[in-house]
Design a protein around this motif. Sequence first.
Motif, PDB file in Angstrom:
ATOM      1  N   CYS A 109       0.964  -1.154   0.053  1.00 32.35           N
ATOM      2  CA  CYS A 109      -0.201  -0.024   0.108  1.00 32.35           C
ATOM      3  C   CYS A 109       0.955   1.294   0.173  1.00 32.35           C
ATOM      4  CB  CYS A 109      -0.857  -0.071   1.393  1.00 32.35           C
ATOM      5  SG  CYS A 109      -2.087   1.575   1.423  1.00 32.35           S
ATOM      6  N   ASP A 110       0.502   2.203  -0.965  1.00 23.24           N
ATOM      7  CA  ASP A 110       1.168   3.586  -0.955  1.00 23.24           C
ATOM      8  C   ASP A 110       0.347   4.632  -0.510  1.00 23.24           C
ATOM      9  OD1 ASP A 110      -0.074   3.840  -2.990  1.00 23.24           O
ATOM     10  OD2 ASP A 110       1.466   4.107  -4.393  1.00 23.24           O
ATOM     11  N   GLY A 111      -0.725   4.254  -0.222  1.00 25.73           N
ATOM     12  CA  GLY A 111      -1.580   5.388   0.309  1.00 25.73           C
ATOM     13  C   GLY A 111      -2.592   5.953  -0.829  1.00 25.73           C
ATOM     14  N   THR A 112      -2.555   5.378  -2.038  1.00 25.32           N
ATOM     15  CA  THR A 112      -3.437   5.611  -3.016  1.00 25.32           C
ATOM     16  C   THR A 112      -4.864   5.441  -2.706  1.00 25.32           C
ATOM     17  OG1 THR A 112      -1.481   5.168  -4.711  1.00 25.32           O
ATOM     18  CG2 THR A 112      -3.748   5.205  -5.488  1.00 25.32           C
ATOM     19  N   HIS A 113      -5.275   4.336  -1.937  1.00 26.51           N
ATOM     20  CA  HIS A 113      -6.473   4.249  -1.776  1.00 26.51           C
ATOM     21  C   HIS A 113      -7.228   5.493  -1.038  1.00 26.51           C
ATOM     22  CE1 HIS A 113      -4.653   3.280   2.060  1.00 26.51           C
ATOM     23  NE2 HIS A 113      -5.510   3.907   2.772  1.00 26.51           N
ATOM     24  N   LYS A 114      -6.461   6.243  -0.715  1.00 27.45           N
ATOM     25  CA  LYS A 114      -7.162   7.667   0.205  1.00 27.45           C
ATOM     26  C   LYS A 114      -7.546   8.495  -0.835  1.00 27.45           C
ATOM     27  CE  LYS A 114      -4.095   7.023   4.076  1.00 27.45           C
ATOM     28  NZ  LYS A 114      -2.963   7.420   4.692  1.00 27.45           N
TER      29      LYS A 114
END
Length: 127
Positions: A109-114
Amino acid sequence: MGSVRGLGKLVRPAAWTLNQRRDITSWLAQWFPKTPAKPVVALKTPIKVELVAGKTYRWCVCGRSKKQPFCDGSHFFKRTGLSPLKFKAQETRMVALCTCKATQKPPYCDGTHKSEQVQKAELGSPL
Ligand code: FES
């Protein structure tokens, strides 16, 4: 001589016609599409898992697996043309693996889901 002709028919039965070769080609195209499907959003938050050093994992790329974040073979049975990302853990540690399939650092996860794009997307649909 008659038996040689008969042998030819046994080796290549009349059933193997040009039309049947086309059938096989379309069957192959159906199961192994030339243009892969787009990954779909499986979940909108990462899943934390403990990776064990030296163990090999298969991260779901297509988003269709029911065993997120890992592959359950759905990419094949749903004929996506995609393949899981196989990786070997270098050390034993807890990591957050991507389930939105939009990360730029797969499988992590690189935070793109936010992002708004992922948060507005429907589960099971491509971005
Ligand atoms: S779950 Fe995909 S980037 Fe976080």
